[in-house]
Every structure is written in structure tokens, then in C-alpha cells.
Design a protein around this motif. Sequence first.
Motif, PDB file in Angstrom:
ATOM      1  N   GLY A 119     -40.121  35.050  -0.881  1.00 54.80           N
ATOM      2  CA  GLY A 119     -41.450  34.479  -0.659  1.00 54.80           C
ATOM      3  C   GLY A 119     -42.570  35.236  -1.334  1.00 54.80           C
ATOM      4  N   VAL A 120     -42.329  36.480  -1.751  1.00 56.20           N
ATOM      5  CA  VAL A 120     -43.383  37.271  -2.398  1.00 56.20           C
ATOM      6  C   VAL A 120     -42.991  37.644  -3.827  1.00 56.20           C
ATOM      7  CG1 VAL A 120     -44.266  38.188  -0.226  1.00 56.20           C
ATOM      8  CG2 VAL A 120     -42.470  39.436  -1.454  1.00 56.20           C
ATOM      9  N   ALA A 121     -41.985  36.975  -4.374  1.00 59.26           N
ATOM     10  CA  ALA A 121     -41.492  37.313  -5.715  1.00 59.26           C
ATOM     11  C   ALA A 121     -42.581  37.208  -6.774  1.00 59.26           C
ATOM     12  CB  ALA A 121     -40.321  36.408  -6.085  1.00 59.26           C
ATOM     13  N   GLY A 122     -43.540  36.297  -6.607  1.00 59.57           N
ATOM     14  CA  GLY A 122     -44.581  36.101  -7.602  1.00 59.57           C
ATOM     15  C   GLY A 122     -45.839  36.905  -7.342  1.00 59.57           C
ATOM     16  N   LYS A 123     -45.829  37.768  -6.328  1.00 59.11           N
ATOM     17  CA  LYS A 123     -47.019  38.568  -6.011  1.00 59.11           C
ATOM     18  C   LYS A 123     -46.942  39.936  -6.672  1.00 59.11           C
ATOM     19  CE  LYS A 123     -48.051  36.302  -1.606  1.00 59.11           C
ATOM     20  NZ  LYS A 123     -48.323  36.492  -0.165  1.00 59.11           N
ATOM     21  N   ARG A 124     -48.112  40.486  -6.980  1.00 58.74           N
ATOM     22  CA  ARG A 124     -48.170  41.780  -7.648  1.00 58.74           C
ATOM     23  C   ARG A 124     -47.831  42.912  -6.677  1.00 58.74           C
ATOM     24  NH1 ARG A 124     -50.458  41.167 -12.656  1.00 58.74           N
ATOM     25  NH2 ARG A 124     -51.661  39.245 -12.968  1.00 58.74           N
ATOM     26  N   ALA A 125     -47.059  43.867  -7.164  1.00 64.39           N
ATOM     27  CA  ALA A 125     -46.601  44.970  -6.312  1.00 64.39           C
ATOM     28  C   ALA A 125     -47.754  45.841  -5.836  1.00 64.39           C
ATOM     29  CB  ALA A 125     -45.581  45.822  -7.067  1.00 64.39           C
ATOM     30  N   GLY A 126     -48.856  45.875  -6.600  1.00 62.22           N
ATOM     31  CA  GLY A 126     -49.996  46.693  -6.211  1.00 62.22           C
ATOM     32  C   GLY A 126     -50.620  46.269  -4.892  1.00 62.22           C
ATOM     33  N   GLY A 127     -50.390  45.039  -4.488  1.00 61.29           N
ATOM     34  CA  GLY A 127     -50.932  44.558  -3.221  1.00 61.29           C
ATOM     35  C   GLY A 127     -49.971  44.658  -2.062  1.00 61.29           C
ATOM     36  N   PHE A 128     -48.805  45.218  -2.304  1.00 62.69           N
ATOM     37  CA  PHE A 128     -47.790  45.322  -1.250  1.00 62.69           C
ATOM     38  C   PHE A 128     -48.092  46.464  -0.287  1.00 62.69           C
ATOM     39  CE2 PHE A 128     -44.012  43.389  -3.823  1.00 62.69           C
ATOM     40  CZ  PHE A 128     -44.592  42.130  -3.703  1.00 62.69           C
ATOM     41  N   SER A 129     -47.722  46.262   0.949  1.00 62.90           N
ATOM     42  CA  SER A 129     -47.732  47.357   1.917  1.00 62.90           C
ATOM     43  C   SER A 129     -46.614  48.325   1.553  1.00 62.90           C
ATOM     44  CB  SER A 129     -47.495  46.807   3.327  1.00 62.90           C
ATOM     45  OG  SER A 129     -46.173  46.259   3.419  1.00 62.90           O
ATOM     46  N   LEU A 130     -46.627  49.525   2.177  1.00 57.01           N
ATOM     47  CA  LEU A 130     -45.557  50.488   1.927  1.00 57.01           C
ATOM     48  C   LEU A 130     -44.206  49.896   2.304  1.00 57.01           C
ATOM     49  CD1 LEU A 130     -44.412  53.231   1.188  1.00 57.01           C
ATOM     50  CD2 LEU A 130     -45.075  54.066   3.458  1.00 57.01           C
ATOM     51  N   GLY A 131     -44.174  49.133   3.397  1.00 55.66           N
ATOM     52  CA  GLY A 131     -42.926  48.516   3.819  1.00 55.66           C
ATOM     53  C   GLY A 131     -42.379  47.543   2.790  1.00 55.66           C
ATOM     54  N   MET A 132     -43.266  46.750   2.177  1.00 57.08           N
ATOM     55  CA  MET A 132     -42.819  45.801   1.163  1.00 57.08           C
ATOM     56  C   MET A 132     -42.392  46.521  -0.114  1.00 57.08           C
ATOM     57  SD  MET A 132     -42.660  42.885   2.438  1.00 57.08           S
ATOM     58  CE  MET A 132     -42.327  41.971   0.934  1.00 57.08           C
ATOM     59  N   ARG A 133     -43.066  47.628  -0.437  1.00 56.69           N
ATOM     60  CA  ARG A 133     -42.631  48.407  -1.599  1.00 56.69           C
ATOM     61  C   ARG A 133     -41.258  49.023  -1.350  1.00 56.69           C
ATOM     62  NH1 ARG A 133     -48.068  50.158  -1.608  1.00 56.69           N
ATOM     63  NH2 ARG A 133     -47.493  52.256  -0.908  1.00 56.69           N
ATOM     64  N   GLN A 134     -40.996  49.393  -0.099  1.00 58.93           N
ATOM     65  CA  GLN A 134     -39.661  49.901   0.235  1.00 58.93           C
ATOM     66  C   GLN A 134     -38.613  48.817  -0.011  1.00 58.93           C
ATOM     67  OE1 GLN A 134     -38.856  52.894   0.733  1.00 58.93           O
ATOM     68  NE2 GLN A 134     -40.057  53.977   2.255  1.00 58.93           N
ATOM     69  N   ARG A 135     -38.906  47.608   0.409  1.00 58.86           N
ATOM     70  CA  ARG A 135     -37.959  46.507   0.197  1.00 58.86           C
ATOM     71  C   ARG A 135     -37.752  46.241  -1.296  1.00 58.86           C
ATOM     72  NH1 ARG A 135     -36.697  42.472   4.472  1.00 58.86           N
ATOM     73  NH2 ARG A 135     -37.522  43.266   6.452  1.00 58.86           N
ATOM     74  N   LEU A 136     -38.836  46.317  -2.065  1.00 59.74           N
ATOM     75  CA  LEU A 136     -38.718  46.114  -3.504  1.00 59.74           C
ATOM     76  C   LEU A 136     -37.866  47.212  -4.130  1.00 59.74           C
ATOM     77  CD1 LEU A 136     -39.481  44.568  -6.050  1.00 59.74           C
ATOM     78  CD2 LEU A 136     -41.609  45.912  -6.147  1.00 59.74           C
ATOM     79  N   GLY A 137     -38.069  48.452  -3.692  1.00 60.48           N
ATOM     80  CA  GLY A 137     -37.260  49.555  -4.198  1.00 60.48           C
ATOM     81  C   GLY A 137     -35.800  49.397  -3.850  1.00 60.48           C
ATOM     82  N   ILE A 138     -35.520  48.934  -2.639  1.00 57.01           N
ATOM     83  CA  ILE A 138     -34.135  48.700  -2.224  1.00 57.01           C
ATOM     84  C   ILE A 138     -33.520  47.587  -3.059  1.00 57.01           C
ATOM     85  CG2 ILE A 138     -32.685  47.873  -0.328  1.00 57.01           C
ATOM     86  CD1 ILE A 138     -34.617  49.358   1.577  1.00 57.01           C
ATOM     87  N   ALA A 139     -34.305  46.537  -3.324  1.00 54.97           N
ATOM     88  CA  ALA A 139     -33.815  45.441  -4.170  1.00 54.97           C
ATOM     89  C   ALA A 139     -33.420  45.973  -5.546  1.00 54.97           C
ATOM     90  CB  ALA A 139     -34.890  44.362  -4.306  1.00 54.97           C
ATOM     91  N   ALA A 140     -34.220  46.886  -6.094  1.00 54.72           N
ATOM     92  CA  ALA A 140     -33.921  47.452  -7.412  1.00 54.72           C
ATOM     93  C   ALA A 140     -32.604  48.234  -7.396  1.00 54.72           C
ATOM     94  CB  ALA A 140     -35.068  48.355  -7.864  1.00 54.72           C
TER      95      ALA A 140
END
Length: 302
Positions: A119-140
Motif C-alpha cells: 500500500g505504500v510502494a509508491g510513497k517516498r521513503a523520506g516520509g516514512f516513520s522509523l517503523g516503516m523504514r524498518q519494514r523497507l529495510g527488512i524487505a531489502a
Amino acid sequence: MIEVRGLTKRYGPQTVVDDLSFTVEAGQVTGFLGPNGAGKSTTMRMIIGLAAPDRGTATIGGRNYRDLAVPLVEVGALLDAGAVHGGRTAYDHLHALAVSNGLPRKRVDAVLARTGMEGVAGKRAGGFSLGMRQRLGIAATLLGEPRVLIFDEPVNGLDPEGIRWVRDLMRSLAAEGRAVLVSSHLMSEMAQTADHLIVIGRGRLIADTAVSELTRTNGEGAVVVRVSDRARFAQQLSAAGATVRDGLESSLVVSGMSAADIGQLAAYHGVALSELTPQRVSLEEAFMELTRDSIEFSGVAA
């Protein structure tokens, strides 16, 4: 698997990691624990080639990280959730990693789905909370479907649902036969997540053991006791060598004596017990006892 042998790292006169050796086996979650400044992050950085050891080796599947032809398909690592270009969308960040490692585009969609980030694939990472950045890092870390995964404090910034999600993910990755190394300061989570524990302090190995073994070898917990004449039985327990303090709701909390011995003492004195409940030592208590001489900074309660 990950094999660390005699790993040593110095920064100037300070030895941050000191002759450290351990193995992270496939098919289990290995918790990497230690007080602040113990050398956990430095060790993880040496495993993936971001820091060079002064002595010793750290290998992944028998090879140094620098010798891996396509690292992302061998090992996924999340050491810093903030290491992402804030102007890129989540999708573009993952796609760039996939392309640079020769991975198909479908892997991006797969890891977005597995981490709940579609649901947030098209959103810029700069606007993510720390929790969402953690999820993005785990995805990587999951892009290349690696057999080895390394996570440094992956639950930082996550809400309770997110913490539970990470716990379930770690368990599922281990169940798939992967080797998972994860550091955390949340002992309650490690107690529920890890199969095995590596505990270090001041850069040196303190324990390399199963969670259950660590709590068992650090002593039995207290025993909650309820009797009708609490004061009298407390005196009898103290006379027998136990340490006794008042507990909640008119109970006694007894340490230094097993539940079986307390029961025998009660029978000898003709005392009727209404409760005799052993309290197992928690992982947090065992950890604090194990690392009490390795804590760099400690405060005094007011």
C-alpha cells in the motif's frame, strides 16, 4: 551458516571486539545480546565486510563476504534502517537493489507483499516513520531469497503489532531453513523469538547457549508461597536459610530454597500451603546477572 573465529577489532587503544568466536546455524534464530557498547554492531559490520578485523575471520557459508559474487542472494543484512535515499519511493529503492544484483522485478513485488508494504510502494521513503523504514529495510534483505539473514535491532520504532510481525517473520525464516542472526535489547522478544543466544560483553564472549539453558543455569527463580500464618512461616523459612520478602496479596516471595524444600519444611511444621508457585528466572534477569560486570554505564535510582 555464519562462522566467526577469533574476531578482533581495535579502534585506537580500545579493543571493541576481542577474540570472539561463535557459529550461527541454519534453521534457527540466534539472538545476539550484550549491553550497549558490547561490540554487537561492530561484529555484524565485520561479518558483511563494512569493517576490517585486525585479527580473525568471519565467513558466510565458508566464504568471506567480499568473495561472494552476488552478495544479496547469499546474505541479507539490515544494520541501519535509515540507509535509504529519502527521495526514492519504496518500490524504486527495492527495484534499484534488485537490478544491481541481477534479480528479477517480480522479487520486488514479492517482498513488498511479504512485508505488508504494497500500500505504500509508491510513497517516498523520506516520509516514512522509523517503523516503516524498518519494514523497507527488512524487505531489502529478502530480495535475493538468501540463506543467511542479519538484523541489528529490527524492532526499533515498531508498534506492538509490528513487533509481533517481526517475531513471526524471524520464526518463519528459520523454519524455512535459513540462518538468522538478530540483535535486540528487548529481552521479552528474544525469549519468544530466539532458539539460541550469543551473549557478549566488552567485546568478549560471555555465553553461547540455548535460551532455556541460559535461564536454567542462572539459578531458579523465586517461589510464591501463601499460608494462613504468614509471619510465623516467614520466620521458619528464614531460619532454614531462605530469603523471604512480602509479595502481593498477602503472599511470601521466597528465594534460595526450592519449591520442593519449602513444601517439606511446611509439612515438618504442620503448615497448610494454599499456594506454592515456582517463578522461573526470566531471560532479562539471567541477562542482567550475566552481564553485570560488562555494563559500561549504569545509573542510580533516585
